[in-house]
Design a protein around this motif. Structure first.
Motif, PDB file in Angstrom:
ATOM      1  N   ALA A  96      -3.871   7.800   1.413  1.00 13.23           N
ATOM      2  CA  ALA A  96      -4.326   7.078   2.604  1.00 13.23           C
ATOM      3  C   ALA A  96      -5.274   5.951   2.215  1.00 13.23           C
ATOM      4  O   ALA A  96      -5.128   4.813   2.681  1.00 13.23           O
ATOM      5  N   LEU A  97      -6.218   6.262   1.322  1.00 20.71           N
ATOM      6  CA  LEU A  97      -7.189   5.239   0.924  1.00 20.71           C
ATOM      7  C   LEU A  97      -6.516   4.092   0.173  1.00 20.71           C
ATOM      8  O   LEU A  97      -6.856   2.927   0.368  1.00 20.71           O
ATOM      9  N   TRP A 126      -4.915   1.773   2.573  1.00 23.75           N
ATOM     10  CA  TRP A 126      -5.846   0.993   3.395  1.00 23.75           C
ATOM     11  C   TRP A 126      -6.607  -0.050   2.606  1.00 23.75           C
ATOM     12  O   TRP A 126      -7.102  -1.016   3.174  1.00 23.75           O
ATOM     13  N   ARG A 127      -6.739   0.181   1.296  1.00 23.47           N
ATOM     14  CA  ARG A 127      -7.578  -0.753   0.527  1.00 23.47           C
ATOM     15  C   ARG A 127      -6.766  -1.849  -0.134  1.00 23.47           C
ATOM     16  O   ARG A 127      -5.565  -1.710  -0.336  1.00 23.47           O
TER      17      ARG A 127
END
Lengths: 383, 278
Positions: free
Chosen positions: B273-274, B277-278
């Motif tokens: 997920a990170l 998103w990044r």
């Protein structure tokens, strides 16, 4: 990741359910368990998207019973935890909410109300769960329920709900409805540094009482895994958690504490607002989405030279009895518009104990709001 | 006369609460024998209850940990020990979370959660004490009651087929599944030690006597059931079709897998997920 990286501070255009999710994330809710149900599902959908980003846990459970119980478990293990549902799911959660009341476990439960009973009208707004929020469980109890009326309040009051839950070690119910949940409005997202988080009071020693008390002071919260050897039970228990189900004194002391910690602290808990002309002889009491219509009706009446005043309970439970009584003192008419068949109106009648009839303006089934024009028309008709 | 024999069990004070001894289980009940075996396994492996949380529902077996264990114990509403344990474990993965409850609690009212926990492979140990009936409420039919057995709600004999729980939970995907009876103390201890070693959902069913209810209506004595356990148990490794058909008790390890547990999967999900998103 920070919450403000997902939702930067400032103005956003959002539906109420999304604003509530931001409020929960800002309140440091880091555990969500839920089950899909209209019209609350957006809350779960967004929690699934965002909780992993802030190192929180999202889990979709097999039913609403598992959802409520797992947030209770998570709260015991130290997390701020929440679930959201609507009528049918709210019914299934009641036993778990009763357990959280009895064992004094802080949780936040969102009920985005739809039309019941039973499956009813899944997509239509209603306010028919207002008494279930108060009395849905068996046994003697008090609970806190708050009713947001806008997307902004979905955010703000959710933060407040987590603080109340931790402060009083009690489940807090956010009683929203389909209109507030789905209406899209401008929402001001705050800076996460500015959010005030009420810290859970931790036990200082290993032999402190962890449950019950005198109804005024709340015992410290014994987070699991910290060496307190805590006994958590939904059975009648002593201040140390030992089951003691045969002793009337123990039960009386415990239940009185559970009830009194809300009743005695009611002034600190209760939130309401009053609008309009103080000397008006026509009053309205309205909450949730209907409050918005009532406020508009009040302004329309004022434009026509009719004086009206409005009382809006933000805290539905404990009910602001005294405040409503004071509001109604010199009234000729008191109107309670509601999206149900006269539920809170009966509560208002009980509270105001006036020499006048409480006039109930009800609407059910269409999923439509009570429009300001309808309230204004009603005022003109009865006046 | 003064005695120098120590009548206090060595676990009292360290693993068991002094205040609740002697315990209130019926004479001949298997519950505290299971407690003894579990504590021995934990003592050998960890030497203390530190970081252990025991979760139970409603019923006699739920009283094994609460209030007897000198540890964090969570005694929840009927049937919901597994979702409570799920929440506890996910909110604080450092804790060793063990569910101990009965067949009625975990397989009837709580059956839904049991199967889903196995499917999810959530990182908890579940010990299901199967005494073939609802003991605490007076001996009613359970989903584990054998066909034709008498209970207070099947006074003319049970017409329902019982669950084969160990098989069912093994099929549902648990990482470790074993079944033993109360006479297989050493095997049970070994299974518990094994379960403590691995991740994911671990399920151990223990067949245990209910002297006050089930045995009274279906057998002559406690010994009859214990003898039955001894003489009719066949290990799954050597069990034949005939053994299964003839109603032998199939014991042993029904599953041992190394599927990745829910927690490790969740941690990977956070990384994914990170990175998106990044």
């Amino acid at each position: 990741m920070r919450v403000n990286e997902i939702y930067p501070p400032g103005k956003h255009f959002l539906m109420g359910n999304e604003a509530l999710v931001i409020g929960a994330l800002l309140a440091k809710c880091r555990f969500y368990a839920g089950y899909p149900i209209t019209p609350s599902s957006e809350i779960m959908n967004l929690m699934a998207r965002y909780l992993p980003l802030v190192n929180g846990v999202f889990i979709q459970m097999e039913d609403e019973i598992a959802s409520i119980i797992s947030i209770i478990g998570a709260s015991l293990a130290g997390a701020r935890a929440m679930t959201a549902t609507s009528g049918p799911g709210f019914s299934l959660m009641q036993e778990g909410i009763g357990y959280a009341i009895m064992a004094e476990i802080p949780i936040v439960v969102v009920d985005v109300m739809r039309a019941g009973p039973s499956t009813g009208q899944a997509t239509k707004a209603a306010q028919g769960d207002v008494m279930q929020a108060r009395w849905g469980r068996h046994g003697d109890q008090e609970i806190i329920a708050i009713a947001p009326a806008s997307a902004q309040e979905m955010l703000d009051l959710t933060i407040h709900a987590f603080n109340l839950a931790d402060k009083y070690r009690v489940p807090v119910i956010i009683l929203s409805d389909e209109i507030v949940g789905h209406a899209e409005e401008i929402v001001l997202v705050p800076n996460e540094e500015d959010i005030v988080i009420y810290p859970r009071k931790e036990p200082l020693t290993k032999d402190e009482p962890l449950f019950g008390g005198d109804g005024i002071n709340i015992a410290p919260f014994p987070t699991l895994g910290k060496g307190f050897n805590v006994l958590v039970t939904g059975s009648t228990h002593t201040e140390y958690g030992y089951r003691k189900t045969q002793d009337p004194e123990t039960h009386k002391r415990l239940v009185n504490h559970l009830v009194n910690k809300i009743r005695i602290n009611r002034d600190e808990i209760i939130n309401y607002s009053v609008h309009g002309d103080e000397d008006a002889r026509i009053g309205i009491i309205a909450y949730g989405s209907v409050y918005r219509s009532a406020l508009e009706a009040l302004n329309m009446a004022r434009n026509e030279g009719i004086k009206v005043k409005l009382f809006r309970p933000i805290t539905l439970w404990p009910s602001p009895d005294g405040e409503m009584r004071k509001f109604a003192e010199d009234l000729d008419f008191l109107i309670v518009p509601e999206l149900n068949t006269k539920m809170y109106a009966l509560e208002v009648e009980r509270a105001v104990r006036g020499n006048f009839e409480v006039l109930s303006l009800n609407k059910i089934g269409g999923g439509l709001p009570i429009y300001p024009e309808e309230i204004l028309g009603f005022i003109k008709k009865v006046r | 006369m003064e005695s120098n024999v120590n009548l206090i069990h060595p676990y009292v004070g360290k693993y068991l609460r002094k205040e609740v001894m002697p315990h209130g289980m019926c004479p001949g009940c298997g519950n505290m024998s299971i407690a003894n075996t579990l504590i021995r396994a934990i003592d050998k492996k960890y030497g203390s209850f530190d970081k252990f949380v025991f979760v139970s529902g409603i019923g006699c077996a739920a009283w094994i940990p609460s209030p007897h264990f000198l540890a964090d114990t969570v005694h929840v509403v009927h049937g919901r020990a597994i979702p409570a344990a799920t929440g506890i474990k996910l909110a604080n993965p450092e804790l060793n979370v063990i569910v101990i409850s009965g067949d009625g609690d975990l397989a009837a009212i709580g059956g839904n959660h049991l199967f889903h926990a196995a499917r999810r492979n959530i990182d908890i140990i579940t010990i299901l004490v199967n005494n073939f009936n609802y003991g605490m409420t007076g001996g009613q039919l359970a989903p584990t009651t054998p066909v034709n057995a008498r209970t207070i709600t099947t006074p003319y004999g049970n017409i329902e087929e019982p669950f084969n729980l160990a098989k069912l939970i093994a099929e549902a995907g648990a990482n470790y599944v074993a079944r033993w009876t109360i006479v297989h103390v050493l095997q049970l201890e070994k299974s518990l030690m094994r379960a403590l070693d691995i991740e994911g959902f671990r399920f151990i069913e223990v067949l245990s006597p209910c002297t006050t209810r089930f045995i009274r209506w279906n057998m002559k004595s406690l010994n009859e059931l214990l003898d039955y356990f001894k003489n009719n148990s066949v290990n799954i490794k050597v069990a034949s079709e005939d053994d299964i058909k003839s109603g032998k008790i199939i014991v042993g390890e029904f599953a041992e897998r190394d599927r990745i547990g829910y927690l490790r999967r969740y941690r990977k999900l956070i990384d994914r997920a990170l990175s998106l998103w990044r």
